[in-house]
Design a protein around this motif. Structure first.
Motif, PDB file in Angstrom:
ATOM      1  N   GLY A 133      83.876  53.547  -8.439  1.00 49.05           N
ATOM      2  CA  GLY A 133      84.719  53.819  -7.275  1.00 49.05           C
ATOM      3  C   GLY A 133      86.175  53.574  -7.613  1.00 49.05           C
ATOM      4  O   GLY A 133      86.514  53.379  -8.787  1.00 49.05           O
TER       5      GLY A 133
ATOM      6  N   VAL B 291      93.604  52.620  -3.242  1.00 50.34           N
ATOM      7  CA  VAL B 291      93.534  53.281  -1.928  1.00 50.34           C
ATOM      8  C   VAL B 291      94.802  52.978  -1.128  1.00 50.34           C
ATOM      9  O   VAL B 291      95.402  53.859  -0.518  1.00 50.34           O
ATOM     10  CB  VAL B 291      92.288  52.819  -1.142  1.00 50.34           C
ATOM     11  CG1 VAL B 291      92.299  53.363   0.267  1.00 50.34           C
ATOM     12  CG2 VAL B 291      91.016  53.242  -1.869  1.00 50.34           C
TER      13      VAL B 291
ATOM     14  N   LEU C 189      81.286  61.758   1.072  1.00 54.15           N
ATOM     15  CA  LEU C 189      82.594  61.098   1.084  1.00 54.15           C
ATOM     16  C   LEU C 189      83.737  62.053   1.429  1.00 54.15           C
ATOM     17  O   LEU C 189      84.652  61.696   2.164  1.00 54.15           O
ATOM     18  CB  LEU C 189      82.850  60.438  -0.274  1.00 54.15           C
ATOM     19  CG  LEU C 189      84.123  59.605  -0.379  1.00 54.15           C
ATOM     20  CD1 LEU C 189      84.103  58.426   0.582  1.00 54.15           C
ATOM     21  CD2 LEU C 189      84.325  59.113  -1.814  1.00 54.15           C
TER      22      LEU C 189
ATOM     23  N   LEU D 134      86.667  60.574   4.423  1.00 54.72           N
ATOM     24  CA  LEU D 134      87.600  59.884   3.521  1.00 54.72           C
ATOM     25  C   LEU D 134      87.987  58.500   4.024  1.00 54.72           C
ATOM     26  O   LEU D 134      88.424  57.649   3.250  1.00 54.72           O
ATOM     27  CB  LEU D 134      88.854  60.736   3.309  1.00 54.72           C
ATOM     28  CG  LEU D 134      88.704  61.902   2.330  1.00 54.72           C
ATOM     29  CD1 LEU D 134      89.944  62.769   2.328  1.00 54.72           C
ATOM     30  CD2 LEU D 134      88.399  61.386   0.931  1.00 54.72           C
TER      31      LEU D 134
ATOM     32  N   LEU E 297      86.931  55.275   2.297  1.00 51.93           N
ATOM     33  CA  LEU E 297      87.678  54.677   1.185  1.00 51.93           C
ATOM     34  C   LEU E 297      88.578  53.554   1.669  1.00 51.93           C
ATOM     35  O   LEU E 297      88.675  52.516   1.030  1.00 51.93           O
ATOM     36  CB  LEU E 297      88.494  55.745   0.450  1.00 51.93           C
ATOM     37  CG  LEU E 297      87.711  56.556  -0.591  1.00 51.93           C
ATOM     38  CD1 LEU E 297      88.506  57.769  -1.025  1.00 51.93           C
ATOM     39  CD2 LEU E 297      87.359  55.693  -1.793  1.00 51.93           C
ATOM     40  N   SER E 298      89.250  53.761   2.799  1.00 56.08           N
ATOM     41  CA  SER E 298      90.110  52.683   3.284  1.00 56.08           C
ATOM     42  C   SER E 298      89.300  51.589   3.970  1.00 56.08           C
ATOM     43  O   SER E 298      89.685  50.422   3.951  1.00 56.08           O
ATOM     44  CB  SER E 298      91.208  53.229   4.194  1.00 56.08           C
ATOM     45  OG  SER E 298      90.764  54.308   4.936  1.00 56.08           O
TER      46      SER E 298
ATOM     47  N   CYS F  54      85.949  50.538   0.267  1.00 60.01           N
ATOM     48  CA  CYS F  54      85.992  51.263  -1.017  1.00 60.01           C
ATOM     49  C   CYS F  54      85.003  50.696  -2.040  1.00 60.01           C
ATOM     50  O   CYS F  54      84.691  51.360  -3.022  1.00 60.01           O
ATOM     51  CB  CYS F  54      87.412  51.286  -1.586  1.00 60.01           C
ATOM     52  SG  CYS F  54      88.044  49.665  -2.028  1.00 60.01           S
TER      53      CYS F  54
ATOM     54  N   GLY G 299      82.381  53.710   0.223  1.00 64.86           N
ATOM     55  CA  GLY G 299      83.346  54.602  -0.425  1.00 64.86           C
ATOM     56  C   GLY G 299      83.145  54.759  -1.931  1.00 64.86           C
ATOM     57  O   GLY G 299      84.056  55.205  -2.619  1.00 64.86           O
ATOM     58  N   TRP G 300      81.934  54.447  -2.439  1.00 68.12           N
ATOM     59  CA  TRP G 300      81.687  54.663  -3.877  1.00 68.12           C
ATOM     60  C   TRP G 300      81.801  56.152  -4.199  1.00 68.12           C
ATOM     61  O   TRP G 300      81.671  57.002  -3.312  1.00 68.12           O
ATOM     62  CB  TRP G 300      80.319  54.109  -4.288  1.00 68.12           C
ATOM     63  CG  TRP G 300      79.137  54.831  -3.662  1.00 68.12           C
ATOM     64  CD1 TRP G 300      78.631  54.604  -2.412  1.00 68.12           C
ATOM     65  CD2 TRP G 300      78.356  55.888  -4.232  1.00 68.12           C
ATOM     66  NE1 TRP G 300      77.578  55.457  -2.162  1.00 68.12           N
ATOM     67  CE2 TRP G 300      77.384  56.251  -3.261  1.00 68.12           C
ATOM     68  CE3 TRP G 300      78.369  56.564  -5.460  1.00 68.12           C
ATOM     69  CZ2 TRP G 300      76.439  57.270  -3.492  1.00 68.12           C
ATOM     70  CZ3 TRP G 300      77.437  57.572  -5.688  1.00 68.12           C
ATOM     71  CH2 TRP G 300      76.487  57.916  -4.702  1.00 68.12           C
ATOM     72  N   LEU G 301      82.023  56.499  -5.478  1.00 60.78           N
ATOM     73  CA  LEU G 301      82.238  57.903  -5.844  1.00 60.78           C
ATOM     74  C   LEU G 301      81.041  58.513  -6.580  1.00 60.78           C
ATOM     75  O   LEU G 301      80.469  59.492  -6.118  1.00 60.78           O
ATOM     76  CB  LEU G 301      83.481  58.029  -6.742  1.00 60.78           C
ATOM     77  CG  LEU G 301      84.791  57.444  -6.207  1.00 60.78           C
ATOM     78  CD1 LEU G 301      85.900  57.658  -7.227  1.00 60.78           C
ATOM     79  CD2 LEU G 301      85.182  58.075  -4.880  1.00 60.78           C
TER      80      LEU G 301
END
Lengths: 133, 359
Positions: free
Chosen positions: A30, A36, A87, A91, A94-95, A98, A102-104
């Protein structure tokens, strides 16, 4: 995931590695709260598809804010086994979170060698403090 | 903080979007002391400026402000400026003020000095460091400033200014701005601006306002399709292609670039256009504008519009491609994103009742 237990790239990505049922090392990747916060006002993220290969230090996607566009760099070598596909429509995760929602991407590691080049939480915090100064 | 023409300035105090929305919905206040402020005094101050600016100065009434340009001999734009004919004040028979872009301050200073007609009875002084400048913008801006300035602000028409008391000192307050909202800009002694800024803070907070930085100054002016020097306009662009013909008056006038501009009016084929894009990727300065595969122009400014919630851009193309509604595309880092030519500005505020325009 707790930020204290993760490892960090200088480019502000984090990774937390676990061993799956088959004994493979799988890392969840992430971006840090510092990243962020510095980007602010996120509008767009592009992530690769599961099955794609990533290389340590190479871009695997991009995140865009009102201010600027930034590449996302992989901290490890391996194959992407899972992508946080919801995600891009959420979005705010993420804030808000994260290191959690909010992992990628999740990557099956080829080897653990690149992990040695990463920073632990204390060293990363130090780097952020220096960047901010 | 970033360096902007030698001034250390905040991109944002909170976040660009939060400050942008505060300005559209309530009030945002901006420290714009970086803008250059040149004061002209003396009986021939107006004549001096009349021979330099693309718009007439000699017919301005006291208290009036005009948006104008300075052009060089080939008709390219040296700067875009606001010229104020200051309201009468004891001890000053005739006084003008020129507000110029921070990055052009030295260039414009030299240009004006070099073009001073012989034996002109007028003085020019750089007041940039003596006076600070604060913009208060947004639908609630007059309520806020009304509490910290000793003057009935609703009496100031659009593009006019008054002398007003600010913390018992002499200040100049104008109904102008660079955001597309109603609002005022105040010029006041630099040594009291910090205290006044704090007063603004206290008053504005109660109405949902907040301090606003360079980041949202850019997104706000972009939605309002106002050109930014160094982006939409520069030494090579002329007012016709930039859509600033309203700021050029050629009739019976002499100023640098006047004859070149008369020719370029017929010749220039480029047009400043507005584009709205699909998706959420942000078009940025320098990206190619495409017609099919062919690059036909470049983006001069782009952002993700916080008000419209879609990506927008301005740029230049030949007038053959500039019809409203035409579908073009922008190359965003290798991806071709469809874009539609739209009418500028992207954003129109709801007009206030009772604001008289005298510009």
């Amino acid at each position: 995931m707790s930020p204290e237990e993760l490892r960090y790239a200088k480019t502000h990505e984090w990774i937390g590695v676990k061993t799956d049922a088959q004994g493979n090392k799988v890392g969840t990747v992430g971006i840090s709260a510092f990243a962020v916060e510095s980007l602010t006002d996120l509008v767009f993220i592009e992530l690769p598809k599961a099955g794609a290969r990533v290389q340590a230090g190479e871009s695997f996607g991009e995140v865009e804010s009102v201010k600027a566009v930034s590449d996302l760099y992989s901290p490890v070598n391996g194959e992407i086994v899972e992508v946080n596909s919801e995600l891009s429509e959420n979005l705010e995760w993420l804030s808000e979170d994260c290191y959690g929602k909010g992992w990628l991407i999740k990557v099956r590691l080829d080897d653990e060698k690149p992990l040695g080049d990463l920073l632990d939480f204390a060293a990363y915090k130090q780097q952020c403090a220096e960047e901010q100064a | 903080m970033v360096d902007f023409a030698g001034w250390s300035m905040p991109v944002c105090y909170d976040s660009i979007v939060a400050e942008h929305e505060a300005t559209r919905n309530a009030v945002g206040f901006f420290d714009i002391s970086h803008m250059g402020r040149f004061q002209f005094t003396g009986p021939e101050a107006g004549t001096w400026l009349e021979r330099l600016l693309t718009r007439r100065v000699d017919d301005m009434s006291p208290g009036q402000i005009r948006y104008s340009l300075l052009t060089h001999d080939e008709g390219g734009i040296l700067d875009d400026v606001l010229v104020y004919r200051c309201p009468p004040q004891a001890g000053h028979a005739d006084e003008f003020l020129l507000v110029v872009n921070a990055g052009n301050r030295d260039k414009v200073w030299k240009w004006i000095q070099e073009h001073r007609p012989a034996n002109t009875d007028a003085e020019m002084a750089d007041r940039t460091h003596d006076w600070a400048m604060v913009a208060v913008q947004g639908p609630r801006s007059l309520e806020v400033v009304g509490q910290v300035v000793d003057f009935p602000l609703e009496k100031i028409g659009y593009f006019t200014c008054v002398q007003a008391n600010i913390d018992d000192q002499h200040g100049l307050v104008s109904r102008t701005g660079y955001t597309g909202e109603d609002g005022v800009e105040a010029i006041l002694p630099a040594d009291i601006v910090e205290k006044w800024w704090q007063e603004l803070h206290t008053t504005a907070r109660e109405l949902g306002g907040q301090p606003a930085g360079l980041g949202c100054r850019d997104t706000l002016r972009l939605e309002a399709a106002m050109p930014l020097y160094g982006h939409e306009i520069d030494m090579d662009t002329d007012p016709w292609q930039a859509g600033l013909g309203f700021a050029v008056d050629l009739e019976n006038r002499e100023f640098p670039g006047r004859n070149a501009l008369a020719c370029r009016k017929q010749e220039t084929s480029q047009r400043r256009i507005g584009l709205e894009l699909e998706g959420r990727r942000v078009p940025r300065e320098g990206y190619a504008i495409l017609d099919g595969e062919q690059a036909i122009g470049r983006v001069t400014s782009g952002t993700f519009s916080p008000t419209l919630q879609r990506p927008i851009a301005m740029g230049y193309v030949s007038k053959d491609y500039s019809d409203i509604g035409r579908t073009l595309a922008i190359d965003i880092r290798g991806q071709t994103i469809p874009a539609t030519v739209v009418k500028l500005p992207f954003y129109h505020r709801r007009k206030n009742q009772g604001v008289k325009s005298v510009a």
